[in-house]
Design a protein around this motif. Sequence first.
Motif, mmCIF file in Angstrom:
data_model
loop_
_atom_site.group_PDB
_atom_site.id
_atom_site.type_symbol
_atom_site.label_atom_id
_atom_site.label_comp_id
_atom_site.label_asym_id
_atom_site.label_seq_id
_atom_site.Cartn_x
_atom_site.Cartn_y
_atom_site.Cartn_z
ATOM 1 N N ASN A 71 -96.378 3.714 -28.110
ATOM 2 C CA ASN A 71 -96.868 4.493 -29.348
ATOM 3 C C ASN A 71 -97.762 3.476 -29.983
ATOM 4 N N LYS A 72 -98.863 3.615 -30.336
ATOM 5 C CA LYS A 72 -99.595 3.011 -31.344
ATOM 6 C C LYS A 72 -99.057 3.093 -32.730
ATOM 7 N N PRO A 73 -98.906 1.964 -33.591
ATOM 8 C CA PRO A 73 -98.260 2.112 -34.756
ATOM 9 C C PRO A 73 -98.741 3.442 -35.790
ATOM 10 N N GLY A 75 -99.745 6.124 -34.627
ATOM 11 C CA GLY A 75 -99.564 7.606 -34.070
ATOM 12 C C GLY A 75 -100.657 8.084 -33.473
ATOM 13 N N SER A 76 -101.786 7.412 -33.490
ATOM 14 C CA SER A 76 -102.862 8.064 -32.802
ATOM 15 C C SER A 76 -103.004 8.064 -31.213
ATOM 16 N N GLY A 77 -102.177 7.454 -30.708
ATOM 17 C CA GLY A 77 -102.125 7.648 -29.072
ATOM 18 C C GLY A 77 -101.264 6.641 -28.404
ATOM 19 N N VAL A 78 -101.517 6.027 -27.317
ATOM 20 C CA VAL A 78 -100.667 5.152 -26.481
ATOM 21 C C VAL A 78 -101.476 3.882 -26.260
ATOM 22 N N GLU A 79 -100.928 2.915 -26.140
ATOM 23 C CA GLU A 79 -101.405 1.488 -25.599
ATOM 24 C C GLU A 79 -100.493 1.167 -24.392
ATOM 25 N N ASP A 416 -91.525 11.609 -31.611
ATOM 26 C CA ASP A 416 -91.181 10.607 -30.731
ATOM 27 C C ASP A 416 -92.321 10.108 -29.956
ATOM 28 N N VAL A 417 -93.410 10.853 -29.856
ATOM 29 C CA VAL A 417 -94.673 10.893 -28.952
ATOM 30 C C VAL A 417 -95.931 11.163 -29.838
ATOM 31 N N SER A 418 -97.049 10.838 -29.680
ATOM 32 C CA SER A 418 -98.159 11.086 -30.430
ATOM 33 C C SER A 418 -98.648 12.677 -30.256
#
Length: 513
Positions: A71-73, A75-79, A416-418
């Motif tokens: 998760n990006k810090p 909360g905008s998506g994932v990396e 727990d996820v975006s």
Amino acid sequence: MTKRFAAVTAALCASLLVLAGCSSSGEKTARPGGDLVFARAADATTLLPPTTTQNEDIWTLQQVYETLTLNKPDGSGVEPGLATDWEESKDKMSWTFHLREGVKFHSGKTLDADDVVFSLNYARDQEDENNLWAAEFDPIKDVKKVDDHTVRIDLKQPWGPLPSYMALFAASIYPDDFGGHDAEYMAAHADGTGPFEVGRWNKGQSLELVKNPDYWQDGVPSLDSVTFNVVADDNTRRLQLQGGQADINQEPAPLSMSQLSRSQDINAQAFTSTKILYFNINNKEKGLDDPKLRRAMSYAVDRKSIVEVVYAGYAEPATSFISPGLAGHADKVDSSQFDMEKAKQLVKESDHPDGIDITIQIPSGVADRELLAQIAQQAWQDIGLTVHVQKLDDATLTTNRTNGDFQVQVSYATSDVSDTSQMINFLAVTDDSGVRSGYANPDVEKWAEQAVAEEDPEKQNQLYAQIQQQVADDAPIVPIAYQRALYGMSRDVVGFEPYVLGTYGLKETKLKH
């Protein structure tokens, strides 16, 4: 660091300015090393991710285990995580993930595709009653090894949010076949790829994490160790922070934040979060199985006053179980208003017009939960219910929730996820999973499935709005407030910033010394 040792260090720096990290002013600097001490209300309960919903477990395990995506810090998506990149098939019925090479587990084994296949199949095993998150991965049809560094996930239906769900802590990656062990062993002996390894665990007292010297990312972690000390009482945690026995006080009482902020040695901060406080209601309990009675309980709660009195302005009144930090949040949901007359009328219309006898379970030593329970107790007694408050330790609360042995609990959750669908699954499509409220509404389940498959954001948000209103009408839980994440920290702590989705990455944290 003791005062005596600090004085000796300052003297050495004054006479030997050539030493790295010393300054002529004698000030501490943030540099590698150090032992961070965390004071928190509860201990971890397990080291096996899919078998828990408790945040103390989750926040600990996310330092030890890793997932394909992170998760990006904000909360905008994932990396990228253990996967460097991924792509969706043209027919949208599969995703392919390419694994990072050279990653090692704490046991020394090198990560490969077999580990990922085993871990994801374990995460989605719905026949294992101890696996509390398997339903989250229901759209997955199969997980296949393409080669040693490539994995393909086949789907039952198109599932756009899959990369977001690969960041869910329950999708943590272990060695294939648990490295020759079983689930019971792994619950007490973690073997991940994260920046920290589990050191000593004195259950009920403290859990130590130590630096992973072979971590795949250069330069991190900085800290030598992190120790989570169990300090259930809010006031004791505050005193330990002020006295230097703790570097971080996790979740200080909101009413103590102003006091902490007046200390020149402490940094009291409120971070943006998806955290929602709510009353979790057991929908299978006699009386509480009546939606009219539950809805009456919702109308009787004065959320605005609670935010002002209990949370000292560090929260906002909840209008829905979906926080404003998530896509599709609906501001105007009927039944989130405070209306005692409507509440009393609904009790009269319910199957229990003379009220029922209920008990609210709360954690011991947590001031805001106790005050919140007392306010609800008075409000619900005003509409004809008989209400008791029971203080329990966190382990018992967790066990009671898992076993359905409760009527009402004061709880909180963070996404727990975006992707918004995860919070919907956890709080609203629960039945006997998630928060164990026992709630099940076929319309909510149908709309949730449609929302996941919907590619038009506007249409998806319309479905989310329908879900939020239906859940408000059924009132399986009573949302109270959206609270910011509160922390008290020594000013020697540098780089600690909780993510919007609730967790924190200690690999970025440093100590001044």
